[in-house]
Design a protein around this motif. Structure first.
Motif, PDB file in Angstrom:
ATOM      1  N   ASP A  14       4.257 -19.745 -54.598  1.00 42.48           N
ATOM      2  CA  ASP A  14       5.500 -19.364 -54.902  1.00 42.48           C
ATOM      3  C   ASP A  14       5.831 -18.117 -53.647  1.00 42.48           C
ATOM      4  OD1 ASP A  14       6.140 -21.028 -56.884  1.00 42.48           O
ATOM      5  OD2 ASP A  14       5.767 -19.834 -58.728  1.00 42.48           O
ATOM      6  N   ASP A  15       4.805 -17.038 -53.670  1.00 46.47           N
ATOM      7  CA  ASP A  15       4.886 -16.004 -52.969  1.00 46.47           C
ATOM      8  C   ASP A  15       5.111 -16.476 -51.484  1.00 46.47           C
ATOM      9  OD1 ASP A  15       2.478 -16.728 -52.922  1.00 46.47           O
ATOM     10  OD2 ASP A  15       1.655 -14.502 -52.956  1.00 46.47           O
ATOM     11  N   LEU A  16       4.416 -17.586 -51.029  1.00 44.50           N
ATOM     12  CA  LEU A  16       4.189 -17.980 -49.609  1.00 44.50           C
ATOM     13  C   LEU A  16       5.985 -18.655 -49.399  1.00 44.50           C
ATOM     14  CD1 LEU A  16       2.777 -17.848 -47.117  1.00 44.50           C
ATOM     15  CD2 LEU A  16       2.068 -20.273 -47.620  1.00 44.50           C
ATOM     16  N   HIS A  17       6.369 -19.341 -50.197  1.00 40.89           N
ATOM     17  CA  HIS A  17       7.848 -19.892 -50.360  1.00 40.89           C
ATOM     18  C   HIS A  17       8.655 -18.757 -50.127  1.00 40.89           C
ATOM     19  CE1 HIS A  17       7.458 -24.222 -50.782  1.00 40.89           C
ATOM     20  NE2 HIS A  17       6.700 -24.238 -51.761  1.00 40.89           N
ATOM     21  N   THR A  18       8.693 -17.608 -50.884  1.00 38.18           N
ATOM     22  CA  THR A  18       9.524 -16.391 -50.862  1.00 38.18           C
ATOM     23  C   THR A  18       9.273 -15.726 -49.334  1.00 38.18           C
ATOM     24  OG1 THR A  18       9.261 -16.220 -53.187  1.00 38.18           O
ATOM     25  CG2 THR A  18       9.792 -14.244 -51.994  1.00 38.18           C
ATOM     26  N   ALA A  19       8.214 -15.882 -48.965  1.00 30.65           N
ATOM     27  CA  ALA A  19       7.869 -15.437 -47.660  1.00 30.65           C
ATOM     28  C   ALA A  19       8.755 -16.058 -46.441  1.00 30.65           C
ATOM     29  CB  ALA A  19       6.306 -15.064 -47.355  1.00 30.65           C
ATOM     30  N   ALA A  20       8.808 -17.277 -46.666  1.00 30.09           N
ATOM     31  CA  ALA A  20       9.326 -18.209 -45.593  1.00 30.09           C
ATOM     32  C   ALA A  20      10.871 -18.319 -45.794  1.00 30.09           C
ATOM     33  CB  ALA A  20       8.838 -19.740 -45.794  1.00 30.09           C
ATOM     34  N   THR A  21      11.281 -17.980 -46.876  1.00 31.20           N
ATOM     35  CA  THR A  21      12.616 -17.989 -47.073  1.00 31.20           C
ATOM     36  C   THR A  21      13.445 -17.028 -46.001  1.00 31.20           C
ATOM     37  OG1 THR A  21      12.609 -18.222 -49.383  1.00 31.20           O
ATOM     38  CG2 THR A  21      14.764 -17.684 -48.671  1.00 31.20           C
ATOM     39  N   ASP A  22      14.302 -17.744 -45.219  1.00 33.07           N
ATOM     40  CA  ASP A  22      15.239 -17.033 -44.340  1.00 33.07           C
ATOM     41  C   ASP A  22      14.400 -16.550 -43.208  1.00 33.07           C
ATOM     42  OD1 ASP A  22      17.515 -17.888 -45.641  1.00 33.07           O
ATOM     43  OD2 ASP A  22      17.454 -16.003 -46.981  1.00 33.07           O
ATOM     44  N   ASN A  23      13.290 -16.826 -43.129  1.00 34.41           N
ATOM     45  CA  ASN A  23      12.260 -16.192 -42.052  1.00 34.41           C
ATOM     46  C   ASN A  23      11.811 -17.480 -41.002  1.00 34.41           C
ATOM     47  OD1 ASN A  23      10.446 -14.944 -40.164  1.00 34.41           O
ATOM     48  ND2 ASN A  23       9.122 -14.672 -41.916  1.00 34.41           N
ATOM     49  N   PRO A  24      12.535 -17.623 -39.977  1.00 31.57           N
ATOM     50  CA  PRO A  24      12.202 -18.714 -39.195  1.00 31.57           C
ATOM     51  C   PRO A  24      10.840 -18.656 -38.372  1.00 31.57           C
ATOM     52  CG  PRO A  24      13.734 -17.432 -38.004  1.00 31.57           C
ATOM     53  CD  PRO A  24      13.701 -16.918 -39.563  1.00 31.57           C
ATOM     54  N   ASP A  25      10.176 -17.458 -38.622  1.00 30.04           N
ATOM     55  CA  ASP A  25       8.910 -17.341 -37.794  1.00 30.04           C
ATOM     56  C   ASP A  25       7.895 -17.990 -38.826  1.00 30.04           C
ATOM     57  OD1 ASP A  25      10.113 -15.975 -35.539  1.00 30.04           O
ATOM     58  OD2 ASP A  25       9.432 -13.838 -36.227  1.00 30.04           O
ATOM     59  N   LEU A  26       8.087 -18.299 -39.793  1.00 24.71           N
ATOM     60  CA  LEU A  26       6.906 -18.802 -40.919  1.00 24.71           C
ATOM     61  C   LEU A  26       7.610 -20.053 -41.172  1.00 24.71           C
ATOM     62  CD1 LEU A  26       4.303 -18.926 -42.608  1.00 24.71           C
ATOM     63  CD2 LEU A  26       5.723 -17.548 -44.411  1.00 24.71           C
ATOM     64  N   GLN A  27       6.768 -21.190 -40.737  1.00 30.31           N
ATOM     65  CA  GLN A  27       7.182 -22.682 -41.340  1.00 30.31           C
ATOM     66  C   GLN A  27       6.354 -23.079 -42.164  1.00 30.31           C
ATOM     67  OE1 GLN A  27      10.077 -24.495 -40.214  1.00 30.31           O
ATOM     68  NE2 GLN A  27      10.847 -22.671 -39.335  1.00 30.31           N
ATOM     69  N   LEU A  28       6.819 -23.651 -43.258  1.00 30.59           N
ATOM     70  CA  LEU A  28       5.894 -24.548 -44.047  1.00 30.59           C
ATOM     71  C   LEU A  28       5.891 -25.961 -44.049  1.00 30.59           C
ATOM     72  CD1 LEU A  28       6.486 -22.078 -47.423  1.00 30.59           C
ATOM     73  CD2 LEU A  28       5.087 -21.800 -45.486  1.00 30.59           C
ATOM     74  N   VAL A  29       4.832 -26.516 -43.843  1.00 26.51           N
ATOM     75  CA  VAL A  29       5.095 -27.938 -43.549  1.00 26.51           C
ATOM     76  C   VAL A  29       4.056 -28.713 -44.622  1.00 26.51           C
ATOM     77  CG1 VAL A  29       4.742 -29.965 -41.833  1.00 26.51           C
ATOM     78  CG2 VAL A  29       5.293 -27.474 -41.292  1.00 26.51           C
ATOM     79  N   ASP A  30       4.671 -29.425 -45.787  1.00 24.65           N
ATOM     80  CA  ASP A  30       4.097 -30.365 -46.668  1.00 24.65           C
ATOM     81  C   ASP A  30       3.761 -31.713 -46.150  1.00 24.65           C
ATOM     82  OD1 ASP A  30       6.577 -30.917 -47.023  1.00 24.65           O
ATOM     83  OD2 ASP A  30       6.805 -30.213 -48.932  1.00 24.65           O
TER      84      ASP A  30
END
Length: 491
Positions: A467-483
């Motif tokens: 959850d905290d990584l999802h929070t960090a990626a919210t509105d932050n295009p420099d971090l992309q999560l790819v499932d």
């Protein structure tokens, strides 16, 4: 000319073949079609001949005299001659072929499939074709669209290189590839991304494995994946059981098969550098140069340059069924050859399968997604190349592996590092993984010649994110999560 309704994908390959076959020039032309076995080359070329009334001949592994008899019989059937042509040598056969009547003077495809069989028995054949395709001969011949096809990649690749007789003669050089991981999922009719990737890590994207080799038997769901492997791949009564060994045996340039199997086993075990392979085989690194070059030429392995060290390379096996064989099956071969042991072997091979087969394959799929499917908005620009590499960390006195490194160019043409990524198949990625990527970015920013000012961070996971990584990626295009869902359906 419409593509046959039963042909899956291959839109590009079909359009190139049609363009070549329909060229209106009066002279004869040459095309070369290659690719690993069981990718559908014959299906493509046979369909082209059926659609155009072309001549199709499939060679066999035979002596020159027998091949000439087979060729003469096939050519007579095509031209409606009641008596087979009797050719004493290929010079006569080629002259007859290039002058055969064509309906209404229209271009006509002529396919010689399995051409390496003919060239092996008659080494002069490429030179004879060169003469038949020369300016003088072409002026008086028919508008033949000659297509040479073969699966021996080393021989087919050498037809048009260096001082080869046919160099500079071809108007088409078509390589029929395996289906990529997304197309393979569609071909197998698998909607579950997790199941699709597991199947792809075993059999890759070879179309024949989903039809002829398994008779359409696809795993029904994740629970059926293990039983599917046991009944189709670990079963000595099924063709996939020996497929990896046959692929190696079919290559004419591979003579010391024990050494080549050893190299492949070393790579499958996680040894991707020449030094690591040499250590695994208890040989000197200098002794492996020829074997690695031959395996690369035949398409068995791929040499990936290190993204950050031009003199380093990582060797990877090109075909998943070969990786699976050498990582899982070869060490257990004596038990697997005895029917009834597949379940026991599969049960005790789970750790090896996940770490040596699925994990590395997942990394390759992540690089493929980044190379072909990720959008510029995701990467922060247009990609130029995608590789993997290793960065030394002086503080920790070790090297940090970068699974995905994406390079682009700025407005002045200078190379920039758009993004770096880490791929984990069965690990829920969290802040620790992000911190590792941030450390790598810091080290890269400090290196001369690397512009990492705006480098983005990509986290690839087959098991999701905290959850905290999802929070960090919210509105932050420099971090992309790819499932997995994004790998198969998104950009």
């Amino acid at each position: 000319m419409h593509k046959p309704s039963d042909m899956f994908d291959r839109d590009f390959e079909w359009s190139e073949l049609v363009r070549f076959a329909a060229y209106p020039g009066r002279e004869a032309t040459l095309g070369v079609v290659s690719g690993r076995r069981r990718q559908g080359k014959t299906f493509l070329l046979d369909a082209l001949c059926r659609e155009t009334g072309g001549f199709y001949f499939s060679a066999t592994e035979a002596t020159e005299a027998e091949s000439l008899r087979q060729f003469g019989s096939a050519l007579a059937r095509h031209t409606g001659q009641p008596i087979p042509y009797r050719f004493a040598h290929w010079e006569e056969a080629v002259e007859t072929l290039m002058a055969i009547p064509v309906p209404d003077g229209r271009p006509m495809p002529v396919v010689i499939d399995e051409f390496p069989f003919l060239a092996k028995a008659s080494p002069e054949l490429p030179s004879l074709l060169q003469r038949a395709l020369g300016p003088n001969a072409r002026r008086g011949g028919a508008p033949i669209r000659l297509l040479l096809c073969g699966s021996a990649l080393s021989l087919m690749g050498n037809l048009l290189t260096g001082t080869a007789p046919l160099r500079g003669r071809a108007s088409l050089e078509l390589v029929v590839p395996t289906l990529d991981y997304r197309l393979a999922a569609r071909f197998w009719d698998i909607d579950d991304p997790t199941l699709a990737l597991l199947v792809n890590s075993v059999v890759g994207g070879t179309p024949a494995y989903a039809r002829e080799f398994t008779l359409g038997d696809a795993p029904a769901d994740l629970d059926d994946f293990g039983p599917w492997v046991q009944r189709n791949v670990l079963n000595p009564g099924r063709p996939l059981f020996r497929e990896a060994r046959f692929l190696l045996a079919e290559e004419p340039d591979l003579r010391d098969t024990a050494l080549y199997h050893g190299v492949l086993s070393a790579i499958a075990d996680g040894n991707h550098t020449r030094g690591g392979i040499a250590s695994y085989l208890a040989r000197k690194s200098t002794d492996l140069g020829h074997a690695l070059a031959v395996l690369e030429d035949t398409g068995m392995i791929i040499r990936d340059p290190d993204a950050f060290h031009g003199k380093r390379s990582a060797y990877r096996i090109a075909e998943p069924i070969v990786s699976f064989h050498h990582a899982v099956m070869r060490p257990e071969w004596s038990d697997l050859e005895r029917p009834g042991h597949a379940a026991d072997v599969w049960a005790r091979s789970q750790a090896t399968f996940l770490s040596k087969v699925v994990g590395p394959h997942f990394e390759q799929v992540c690089r493929a997604w980044t190379r072909w499917y990720a959008s510029p908005d995701t990467l922060g620009g247009h990609r130029v190349r995608v590789q993997s590499g290793t960065i030394p960390d002086p503080a920790a006195k070790n090297g940090l592996e970068v699974d995905v490194a994406v390079f682009g160019r700025d407005d002045h043409g200078r190379e920039t590092l758009l993004a770096i990524g880490e791929a984990k198949w069965k690990a829920r990625m969290g802040r620790a993984h992000l911190a590792r990527l941030e450390r790598i970015r810091e080290l890269l920013a400090a290196r001369d010649g690397v512009d990492a000012t705006h480098t983005r961070l990509l986290c690839f996971s087959g098991d999701g994110f905290t959850d905290d990584l999802h929070t960090a990626a919210t509105d932050n295009p420099d971090l992309q999560l790819v499932d997995l869902d994004r790998l198969y359906n998104g950009s």
